[in-house]
Design a protein around this motif. Structure first.
Motif, PDB file in Angstrom:
ATOM      1  N   ASP A 110      25.124  84.675  40.151  1.00  0.00           N
ATOM      2  CA  ASP A 110      26.274  85.341  39.554  1.00  0.00           C
ATOM      3  C   ASP A 110      27.436  84.354  39.393  1.00  0.00           C
ATOM      4  O   ASP A 110      28.121  84.348  38.373  1.00  0.00           O
TER       5      ASP A 110
ATOM      6  N   LEU B 226      26.632  81.924  36.552  1.00  0.00           N
ATOM      7  CA  LEU B 226      26.788  82.590  35.256  1.00  0.00           C
ATOM      8  C   LEU B 226      28.264  82.637  34.887  1.00  0.00           C
ATOM      9  O   LEU B 226      28.650  82.384  33.746  1.00  0.00           O
ATOM     10  N   GLY B 227      29.107  82.919  35.878  1.00  0.00           N
ATOM     11  CA  GLY B 227      30.550  82.929  35.652  1.00  0.00           C
ATOM     12  C   GLY B 227      31.049  81.558  35.202  1.00  0.00           C
ATOM     13  O   GLY B 227      31.866  81.452  34.283  1.00  0.00           O
TER      14      GLY B 227
ATOM     15  N   LEU C  57      29.340  79.266  33.659  1.00  0.00           N
ATOM     16  CA  LEU C  57      28.858  79.033  32.288  1.00  0.00           C
ATOM     17  C   LEU C  57      29.715  79.790  31.272  1.00  0.00           C
ATOM     18  O   LEU C  57      30.138  79.232  30.259  1.00  0.00           O
ATOM     19  N   LEU C  58      29.980  81.046  31.558  1.00  0.00           N
ATOM     20  CA  LEU C  58      30.713  81.863  30.588  1.00  0.00           C
ATOM     21  C   LEU C  58      32.165  81.411  30.452  1.00  0.00           C
ATOM     22  O   LEU C  58      32.767  81.544  29.392  1.00  0.00           O
ATOM     23  N   ASP C  59      32.734  80.880  31.526  1.00  0.00           N
ATOM     24  CA  ASP C  59      34.130  80.426  31.480  1.00  0.00           C
ATOM     25  C   ASP C  59      34.268  79.037  30.880  1.00  0.00           C
ATOM     26  O   ASP C  59      35.370  78.592  30.601  1.00  0.00           O
ATOM     27  N   SER C  60      33.171  78.356  30.700  1.00  0.00           N
ATOM     28  CA  SER C  60      33.219  76.971  30.262  1.00  0.00           C
ATOM     29  C   SER C  60      33.826  76.836  28.873  1.00  0.00           C
ATOM     30  O   SER C  60      33.461  77.547  27.948  1.00  0.00           O
ATOM     31  N   LYS C  61      34.760  75.871  28.752  1.00  0.00           N
ATOM     32  CA  LYS C  61      35.378  75.649  27.442  1.00  0.00           C
ATOM     33  C   LYS C  61      35.134  74.206  26.994  1.00  0.00           C
ATOM     34  O   LYS C  61      35.831  73.655  26.157  1.00  0.00           O
TER      35      LYS C  61
ATOM     36  N   ALA D 188      19.477  78.165  26.723  1.00  0.00           N
ATOM     37  CA  ALA D 188      20.361  79.335  26.605  1.00  0.00           C
ATOM     38  C   ALA D 188      19.535  80.608  26.457  1.00  0.00           C
ATOM     39  O   ALA D 188      19.792  81.625  27.110  1.00  0.00           O
TER      40      ALA D 188
ATOM     41  N   LEU E 259      19.199  83.947  28.836  1.00  0.00           N
ATOM     42  CA  LEU E 259      19.437  85.303  28.334  1.00  0.00           C
ATOM     43  C   LEU E 259      18.248  86.210  28.664  1.00  0.00           C
ATOM     44  O   LEU E 259      18.416  87.363  29.074  1.00  0.00           O
TER      45      LEU E 259
ATOM     46  N   GLU F  94      18.418  87.048  32.271  1.00  0.00           N
ATOM     47  CA  GLU F  94      19.515  87.987  32.526  1.00  0.00           C
ATOM     48  C   GLU F  94      19.116  89.396  32.111  1.00  0.00           C
ATOM     49  O   GLU F  94      19.335  90.361  32.845  1.00  0.00           O
TER      50      GLU F  94
ATOM     51  N   LEU G 297      27.163  71.745  31.331  1.00  0.00           N
ATOM     52  CA  LEU G 297      28.474  72.134  30.809  1.00  0.00           C
ATOM     53  C   LEU G 297      29.621  71.832  31.764  1.00  0.00           C
ATOM     54  O   LEU G 297      30.703  71.445  31.332  1.00  0.00           O
TER      55      LEU G 297
END
Lengths: 325, 115
Positions: free
Chosen positions: B44, B47-48, B50-54, B64, B68, B71, B92
């Motif tokens: 978890d 995943l956070g 990865l999703l927050d990565s800019k 990817a 998915l 998930e 990332l």
């Protein structure tokens, strides 16, 4: 009360699909993906989400009759419905003037354009060979090689009185770009005027939304969206909320000059309350409970959702979904 | 079997990563050392990240799509899931990933240390 969520296909496809998977697992009923030419294609992103989900409904929120011809929208919608196992919906509205302007596209007669699109799309999906001589669209003998297996619901994205009335007349649902009681009461009245005795219609409040346990963080995340809403709101909407044309103009000029910090700092508490649902879970729940008494059956949580999308979706799952009858 | 030493071993091997095979081995060692509950929580967290990565870096589409799939099928907390997540987040956000791995390694040491 049902809950939908909006995603903007600007981030990497896999991030949006991941949020889509979360939305389904967390109990959301629908996913709406925005449609602008400068982001990833709406139907490709919807199809990607469809490939990793099983039950959640999905559709463009919203496409428009200018960027995609209704024939193309019908074909794409049908394809999405097949790929998703019968979960497609269509959200269609007038479109975004600023984005369409830079393509040299004139938004001619938006109410007629949307209504004509809906007629053409419905007839094509039903398997008809369509000839249509309208104000905006002229079609001669167009047909799709595949017929839809079901009646795909069509929601009209509407805010102004004529679009709301037309939505009531021809739509299966309406996505009302609003969250405030005054706007929604007005919208429901206009929709009912158009609906007459045709039976129930699904009225959804499609709103800028931002939730976090820290109310300041929630507000900061929503300020940019509200700034753009205030800058682009028609006079009638501003007047309904006692917001001066001057204040709207001030924000609009800051945005045009890319002075974003000044624009966002000009957003008042009143503007936040008029054009978004934001704050702690309790704040948001209270606003949604108010909305539920106005004839609204679904709330679509629009951008930004919160300062951290994953965390905010989890908050909605734990603190909001299932708490409003 | 949970083995805190494996997580620590994985952390110590971070500096030795030269090839994708090295990376795969490191990821597996770390995932191997975690209990099912720890794997779930760690997944978890990753995943956070990865999703927050800019970052400008781009995730390989196949990796990817694997994530998915996992998930969607509630398998991110499996050994394979955690391995894929570590791989992706090392691409990332290597520094944040290393921090997260060191954090879980420290937590394991604290849990397994005698009083």
């Amino acid at each position: 009360m049902r809950f939908g969520v909006e995603f903007v296909p600007r981030e990497d496809f896999w991030k949006i699909a991941s949020y889509g998977i979360m939305a389904e697992k967390f109990g959301f009923d629908s996913i709406w993906v925005t449609h602008h030419f400068n982001n990833q294609d709406v139907y490709i992103i919807l199809t990607t989400i469809a490939n990793y989900t099983e039950r959640i409904l999905l559709g463009p929120g919203v496409t428009n009759p200018y960027l995609y011809n209704p024939v193309l929208n019908a074909s794409a919608l049908l394809s999405l419905d097949r790929v998703s196992g019968g979960r497609a919906m269509l959200g269609i509205g007038a479109g975004d003037r600023a984005t369409l302007n830079c393509l040299g596209i004139e938004m001619k007669s938006p109410v007629s354009a949307v209504e004509e699109s809906i007629t053409i799309i419905r007839r094509l999906l039903a398997g008809e060979t369509v000839s249509f001589d309208g104000e905006i669209f002229k079609i001669q003998g167009a047909t799709l090689n595949i017929k839809a297996n079901r009646d795909i619901p069509i929601y009209v994205g509407a805010q102004g009185p004529k679009m709301l009335e037309m939505a009531g007349r021809v739509g299966d649902g309406v996505l009302v770009n609003a969250s405030h009681k005054r706007d929604l009461e007005y919208a429901v009245k206009q929709i009912k005027k158009g609906r007459g005795n045709r039976g129930e219609i699904d009225v959804s409040a499609f709103t800028c939304f931002s939730v976090d346990f820290d109310p300041i963080k929630a507000r900061r995340a929503a300020e940019p969206i509200v700034a753009f809403i205030v800058a682009g709101s028609p006079k009638a909407v501003l007047e309904r909320h006692d917001i001066s044309q001057e204040d709207s103009e001030t924000i609009r000029k800051f945005l045009e000059r890319r002075k974003f910090k000044k624009a966002f700092e000009s957003v008042t508490d009143q503007m936040m309350d008029c054009f978004s649902i934001y704050g702690t879970p309790a704040d948001c729940l209270q606003r949604i409970e108010e909305i539920s008494k106005l004839g609204v059956s679904q709330v679509v949580l629009g951008s930004p959702i919160g300062p951290n999308k994953k965390r905010s979706l989890e908050i909605v799952r734990d603190e909001i979904i299932g708490k409003v009858p | 079997m949970n083995n805190p030493l494996l997580v620590g071993e994985g952390v110590r091997n971070l500096e030795k990563i030269r090839t994708e095979k090295d990376l795969d081995k490191m990821c597996e060692e770390i995932a191997e050392g975690l209990s099912p509950e720890e794997k779930k929580a760690f997944a978890d967290k990753l995943l956070g990240i990865l999703l927050d990565s800019k970052t400008e870096a781009r995730l390989d589409s196949r990796l990817a799509r694997t994530i998915l799939y996992l998930e969607a099928h509630d398998m991110l907390g499996s050994k394979f899931g955690v391995t894929q997540l570590i791989k992706a987040s090392m691409i990332l956000e290597p520094e944040k990933t290393i921090e997260a791995i060191e954090e879980v390694s420290e937590t394991r040491k604290i849990i397994s240390a005698p009083f």
